[in-house]
Design a protein around this motif. Structure first.
Motif, PDB file in Angstrom:
ATOM      1  N   THR A 101     -11.368   1.695   3.146  1.00 40.64           N
ATOM      2  CA  THR A 101     -11.486   0.257   3.381  1.00 40.64           C
ATOM      3  C   THR A 101     -12.232  -0.002   4.688  1.00 40.64           C
ATOM      4  O   THR A 101     -12.542   0.921   5.444  1.00 40.64           O
ATOM      5  CB  THR A 101     -10.097  -0.419   3.443  1.00 40.64           C
ATOM      6  OG1 THR A 101      -9.414   0.014   4.632  1.00 40.64           O
ATOM      7  CG2 THR A 101      -9.266  -0.069   2.216  1.00 40.64           C
ATOM      8  N   SER A 102     -12.511  -1.270   4.947  1.00 46.95           N
ATOM      9  CA  SER A 102     -13.299  -1.639   6.128  1.00 46.95           C
ATOM     10  C   SER A 102     -12.586  -1.301   7.428  1.00 46.95           C
ATOM     11  O   SER A 102     -13.211  -1.271   8.490  1.00 46.95           O
ATOM     12  CB  SER A 102     -13.645  -3.130   6.091  1.00 46.95           C
ATOM     13  OG  SER A 102     -12.475  -3.916   6.089  1.00 46.95           O
ATOM     14  N   SER A 103     -11.293  -1.030   7.371  1.00 48.39           N
ATOM     15  CA  SER A 103     -10.549  -0.609   8.559  1.00 48.39           C
ATOM     16  C   SER A 103     -10.890   0.825   8.956  1.00 48.39           C
ATOM     17  O   SER A 103     -10.541   1.274  10.041  1.00 48.39           O
ATOM     18  CB  SER A 103      -9.043  -0.707   8.305  1.00 48.39           C
ATOM     19  OG  SER A 103      -8.648   0.249   7.319  1.00 48.39           O
TER      20      SER A 103
ATOM     21  N   VAL B  25     -14.912  -0.343   1.021  1.00 45.43           N
ATOM     22  CA  VAL B  25     -16.305  -0.143   1.455  1.00 45.43           C
ATOM     23  C   VAL B  25     -16.892   1.171   0.952  1.00 45.43           C
ATOM     24  O   VAL B  25     -18.113   1.355   0.998  1.00 45.43           O
ATOM     25  CB  VAL B  25     -16.426  -0.209   3.000  1.00 45.43           C
ATOM     26  CG1 VAL B  25     -16.031  -1.589   3.503  1.00 45.43           C
ATOM     27  CG2 VAL B  25     -15.576   0.867   3.660  1.00 45.43           C
TER      28      VAL B  25
ATOM     29  N   GLU C  80     -10.408  -4.694   1.706  1.00 45.17           N
ATOM     30  CA  GLU C  80     -11.864  -4.694   1.519  1.00 45.17           C
ATOM     31  C   GLU C  80     -12.365  -3.263   1.363  1.00 45.17           C
ATOM     32  O   GLU C  80     -12.490  -2.522   2.338  1.00 45.17           O
ATOM     33  CB  GLU C  80     -12.527  -5.375   2.717  1.00 45.17           C
ATOM     34  CG  GLU C  80     -14.014  -5.561   2.588  1.00 45.17           C
ATOM     35  CD  GLU C  80     -14.580  -6.306   3.793  1.00 45.17           C
ATOM     36  OE1 GLU C  80     -15.791  -6.175   4.034  1.00 45.17           O
ATOM     37  OE2 GLU C  80     -13.821  -7.011   4.486  1.00 45.17           O
TER      38      GLU C  80
ATOM     39  N   SER D 165     -18.882  -7.778  -0.556  1.00 44.20           N
ATOM     40  CA  SER D 165     -18.144  -6.696   0.098  1.00 44.20           C
ATOM     41  C   SER D 165     -16.758  -7.130   0.535  1.00 44.20           C
ATOM     42  O   SER D 165     -15.856  -6.302   0.698  1.00 44.20           O
ATOM     43  CB  SER D 165     -18.929  -6.176   1.306  1.00 44.20           C
ATOM     44  OG  SER D 165     -19.006  -7.164   2.323  1.00 44.20           O
TER      45      SER D 165
END
Length: 262
Positions: free
Chosen positions: A233-235, A194, A192, A83
């Protein structure tokens, strides 16, 4: 009470406040060093100092994906089942006068591969990526920015940082028939991915599932339709690239969409 006595009492009060209150600048404003975490690093020798092999993230030719020169493999503890692929790490060599460059300069590297464990070797002699070690197997170019290449295993500190990318996100469409895979590269911000959704001109938004690394898949036939993508994204931030692929797109083609920013 005279003026002298009053001034003396005020001075004593101020002294006590400075002594028992905030004692230093660092107490008020914690140093960025608090963000750094400890790990180890080695490097892999590839052509021209870069990592060019496909790797466990599925990026293919890492130079085309813009990740080759400053890429890194991650141990199990950091890889998080893929991930984290595309995420950026700032890394610096520390606590070794002989191997670290003076001043401990840092380099930003992109997660592009998995460094598998080797439990037949000890953690300090070949088994660097054994769980639960936190380890970076860096490209030679990235490693040489922070340490001398004659070094073997070095102590480092690292932290996650935003990725700086040129141009927009890139979508490479592969598959056949009703099986579609999309490889997403050149992702900015935390890098990243997700969640991904795909949309044809005659469909609604369809959630895609992670196949492996940063390959995302769908079993809906969208052939002959312009394709749009929503990437999260992971944010928690999302960006939509409308009609990024024209209706006559072909498997194996790469298309550039919008970039994600903070």
């Amino acid at each position: 009470m005279g003026a002298f006595e009053a001034a003396l009492i005020i001075s004593l009060i101020l002294l006590q406040t400075s002594t028992f209150g905030v004692s230093s600048y660092d107490d008020m404003y914690p140093s960025e060093d608090d963000e750094w975490q400890s790990a180890t690093a080695t490097y892999t020798k590839e052509a021209n100092g870069s990592i060019i092999n496909e790797g466990a993230c599925g990026y293919g030719d890492l130079h085309k994906a813009t990740y080759g020169r400053y890429g890194t493999g991650l141990s199990t503890m950091l890889f998080n089942k893929g991930s984290v692929c595309g995420g950026c790490f700032e890394i610096r060599c520390v606590d070794h006068v002989r191997w670290c460059h003076a001043g401990s300069p840092s380099v930003v590297a992109t997660a592009t591969d998995f460094c598998p464990p080797n439990y037949s070797l000890s953690a300090d002699y070949g088994g660097w990526c054994n769980f639960p070690n936190e380890h970076f197997e860096m490209s030679e170019d990235a490693f040489s920015e922070i340490a001398v290449k004659s070094a073997n295993l070095i102590p480092v500190q690292y932290r996650r940082v935003d990725c700086e990318r040129d141009g927009g996100m890139r979508f490479t469409v592969t598959g056949n028939g009703n099986f579609y895979q999309v490889l997403i590269t050149n992702v900015g911000l935390d890098g990243e991915v997700v969640a991904v959704k795909i949309k044809g001109s005659r469909s609604g938004w369809i959630p895609m599932s992670r196949n492996w690394g940063q390959y995302w898949q769908s079993n809906i036939n969208l052939k002959g339709q312009p394709l749009s993508f929503e990437v999260t994204t992971s944010s928690g931030k999302s960006v939509i690239s409308f009609n990024v692929a024209p209706g006559n797109w072909q498997f194996g083609q790469t298309f550039e969409g919008r970039q994600i920013y903070s």
